[in-house]
Enzyme design. Structure first.
Site, mmCIF file in Angstrom:
data_model
loop_
_atom_site.group_PDB
_atom_site.id
_atom_site.type_symbol
_atom_site.label_atom_id
_atom_site.label_comp_id
_atom_site.label_asym_id
_atom_site.label_seq_id
_atom_site.Cartn_x
_atom_site.Cartn_y
_atom_site.Cartn_z
ATOM 1 N N HIS A 115 0.618 -1.151 0.010
ATOM 2 C CA HIS A 115 0.042 -0.035 -0.122
ATOM 3 C C HIS A 115 0.816 1.319 -0.052
ATOM 4 C CE1 HIS A 115 0.815 1.088 4.263
ATOM 5 N NE2 HIS A 115 0.831 -0.173 4.410
ATOM 6 N N HIS A 152 11.911 -1.402 -12.175
ATOM 7 C CA HIS A 152 11.732 -2.891 -12.209
ATOM 8 C C HIS A 152 11.496 -3.648 -10.824
ATOM 9 C CE1 HIS A 152 13.134 -6.947 -14.315
ATOM 10 N NE2 HIS A 152 12.133 -7.247 -13.429
HETATM 11 C C1 LIG Z 1 24.320 -7.308 -7.765
HETATM 12 C C2 LIG Z 1 24.523 -7.676 -9.080
HETATM 13 C C3 LIG Z 1 23.882 -6.811 -10.010
HETATM 14 C C4 LIG Z 1 25.839 -7.834 -8.956
HETATM 15 O O1 LIG Z 1 26.062 -8.288 -10.275
HETATM 16 P P1 LIG Z 1 27.732 -8.061 -10.768
HETATM 17 O O2 LIG Z 1 28.102 -6.876 -10.872
HETATM 18 O O3 LIG Z 1 27.803 -8.881 -12.180
HETATM 19 O O4 LIG Z 1 28.663 -8.808 -9.809
HETATM 20 P P2 LIG Z 1 29.486 -10.270 -9.823
HETATM 21 O O5 LIG Z 1 28.435 -11.293 -10.018
HETATM 22 O O6 LIG Z 1 30.584 -10.244 -10.632
HETATM 23 O O7 LIG Z 1 29.829 -10.425 -8.273
HETATM 24 C C5 LIG Z 1 30.669 -9.554 -7.619
HETATM 25 C C6 LIG Z 1 30.740 -9.692 -5.999
HETATM 26 O O8 LIG Z 1 29.470 -9.460 -5.395
HETATM 27 C C7 LIG Z 1 28.807 -10.456 -4.892
HETATM 28 N N1 LIG Z 1 27.431 -10.253 -4.996
HETATM 29 C C8 LIG Z 1 26.859 -10.493 -6.453
HETATM 30 N N2 LIG Z 1 25.609 -10.184 -6.393
HETATM 31 C C9 LIG Z 1 25.082 -10.346 -4.818
HETATM 32 C C10 LIG Z 1 24.077 -10.245 -4.105
HETATM 33 N N3 LIG Z 1 22.988 -10.170 -4.784
HETATM 34 N N4 LIG Z 1 24.340 -10.091 -2.669
HETATM 35 C C11 LIG Z 1 25.278 -10.642 -2.260
HETATM 36 N N5 LIG Z 1 26.643 -10.476 -2.767
HETATM 37 C C12 LIG Z 1 26.627 -10.353 -4.310
HETATM 38 C C13 LIG Z 1 29.486 -11.633 -5.551
HETATM 39 O O9 LIG Z 1 29.482 -12.863 -4.681
HETATM 40 C C14 LIG Z 1 31.106 -11.190 -5.609
HETATM 41 O O10 LIG Z 1 31.662 -11.145 -4.533
HETATM 42 P P3 LIG Z 1 33.229 -11.654 -4.603
HETATM 43 O O11 LIG Z 1 33.939 -10.241 -5.216
HETATM 44 O O12 LIG Z 1 33.595 -11.592 -3.197
HETATM 45 O O13 LIG Z 1 33.479 -12.802 -5.324
HETATM 46 C C15 LIG Z 1 23.894 -9.050 -9.416
HETATM 47 O O14 LIG Z 1 24.522 -10.199 -8.868
HETATM 48 C C16 LIG Z 1 22.484 -9.183 -8.756
HETATM 49 O O15 LIG Z 1 22.198 -9.626 -7.646
HETATM 50 N N6 LIG Z 1 21.679 -8.956 -10.028
HETATM 51 C C17 LIG Z 1 20.180 -9.097 -9.628
HETATM 52 C C18 LIG Z 1 19.726 -10.023 -10.980
HETATM 53 C C19 LIG Z 1 18.086 -10.088 -10.967
HETATM 54 O O16 LIG Z 1 17.473 -9.661 -9.790
HETATM 55 N N7 LIG Z 1 17.550 -10.793 -11.992
HETATM 56 C C20 LIG Z 1 15.965 -11.175 -11.865
HETATM 57 C C21 LIG Z 1 15.409 -10.593 -12.972
HETATM 58 S S1 LIG Z 1 13.651 -10.971 -12.706
#
Ligand SMILES: CC(C)(COP(=O)(O)OP(=O)(O)OC[C@H]1O[C@@H](n2cnc3c(N)ncnc32)[C@H](O)[C@@H]1OP(=O)(O)O)[C@@H](O)C(=O)NCCC(=O)NCCS
Length: 213
Positions: free
Chosen positions: A143, A152
């Site tokens: 709400h 998004h």
């Molecule tokens: C946050 C996010 C954008 C980061 O992506 P990225 O820049 O490619 O990051 P990486 O995968 O290279 O990870 C980098 C570091 O962050 C950490 N990390 C990435 N995503 C994380 C998350 N959601 N929570 C906690 N840590 C996270 C990784 O473990 C990594 O840690 P390390 O350096 O200690 O190994 C991505 O992981 C994410 O959560 N995306 C959401 C996607 C989503 O919701 N999709 C749904 C569509 S409906």
């Protein structure tokens, strides 16, 4: 009263979907579930086949003017690209895609033009959702939330009451946002993050509690 900022549905509509991708498939499914017609897809990928999930690939996005009798929806997950395309298309009527299994309060909710609300999403009273937003499968918009354009809310993410989210911000899958918070524009809230404080600076926030990365 629930109102869409565009025309409310009065008859079957023909819809051109921009973006022949996974998100485009889900949008096509919503169009069909609503008893409307998918005219086809416009997409700039030159390697697409003639048909995508059974519907014609009509051409590149710049050819949109051939289809101005239909309504349009931009089915592209990336908010920056979605905004760019939405601004480029002139004189189009937008289709707002609400899955029949989404629960949208009739009490004072607004869903902006071109927004997608997927199955099992819940939008509760007083929520204001901007234009070209995505409320993904099973997401909860509680709400009095205020979501600006191009936001998004990913699959299963939850926004508690009276949360506001700035333009183009992406709330990742399964993230939770505590009540009465503000998240500014241009943020990425990582998958599974729990936001417990206002976020005032654009950037990527992850973890429990969410911190800037
Ligand atoms: C946050 C996010 C954008 C980061 O992506 P990225 O820049 O490619 O990051 P990486 O995968 O290279 O990870 C980098 C570091 O962050 C950490 N990390 C990435 N995503 C994380 C998350 N959601 N929570 C906690 N840590 C996270 C990784 O473990 C990594 O840690 P390390 O350096 O200690 O190994 C991505 O992981 C994410 O959560 N995306 C959401 C996607 C989503 O919701 N999709 C749904 C569509 S409906």
């Amino acid at each position: 009263m629930h109102k869409m900022t565009g025309d409310d549905k009065t008859m079957n509509q023909s819809v051109v979907i921009i973006g022949a991708s996974g998100h485009g498939k889900v949008v096509a499914d919503i169009v069909i579930e609503n008893g409307d017609q998918v005219v086809g897809f416009l997409d700039d990928n030159p390697n697409l086949p003639e048909k995508f999930i059974g519907f014609p690939v009509l051409g590149i996005i710049d050819e949109y003017q051939k289809y101005l009798d239909a309504k349009f929806i931009v089915a592209i997950g990336n908010a920056i690209i979605r905004e760019k395309i939405a601004n480029k298309l002139k004189n189009v009527k937008w289709y707002t895609a609400i899955h029949p299994a989404a629960v949208i309060s009739k009490l004072d909710t607004v869903i902006g033009d071109g927004t997608v609300v997927m199955a099992n999403a819940v939008v509760n009273p007083g929520a204001r959702i901007g234009r070209q937003c995505i409320i993904n499968t099973g997401a909860i918009v509680e709400h009095d939330n205020k979501l600006e354009d191009y936001v998004h809310v990913s699959v299963g993410a939850k926004l508690a009451g009276t949360v506001s989210v700035g333009k183009t911000t992406w709330i990742g899958i399964g993230a939770s946002i505590r009540n009465n918070l503000e998240i500014c524009a241009d943020c990425m809230i990582g998958a599974g993050a729990v936001v417990v404080k206002d976020i005032k600076e654009a950037g990527t926030y992850v973890g429990v509690p969410a911190r800037k990365r």
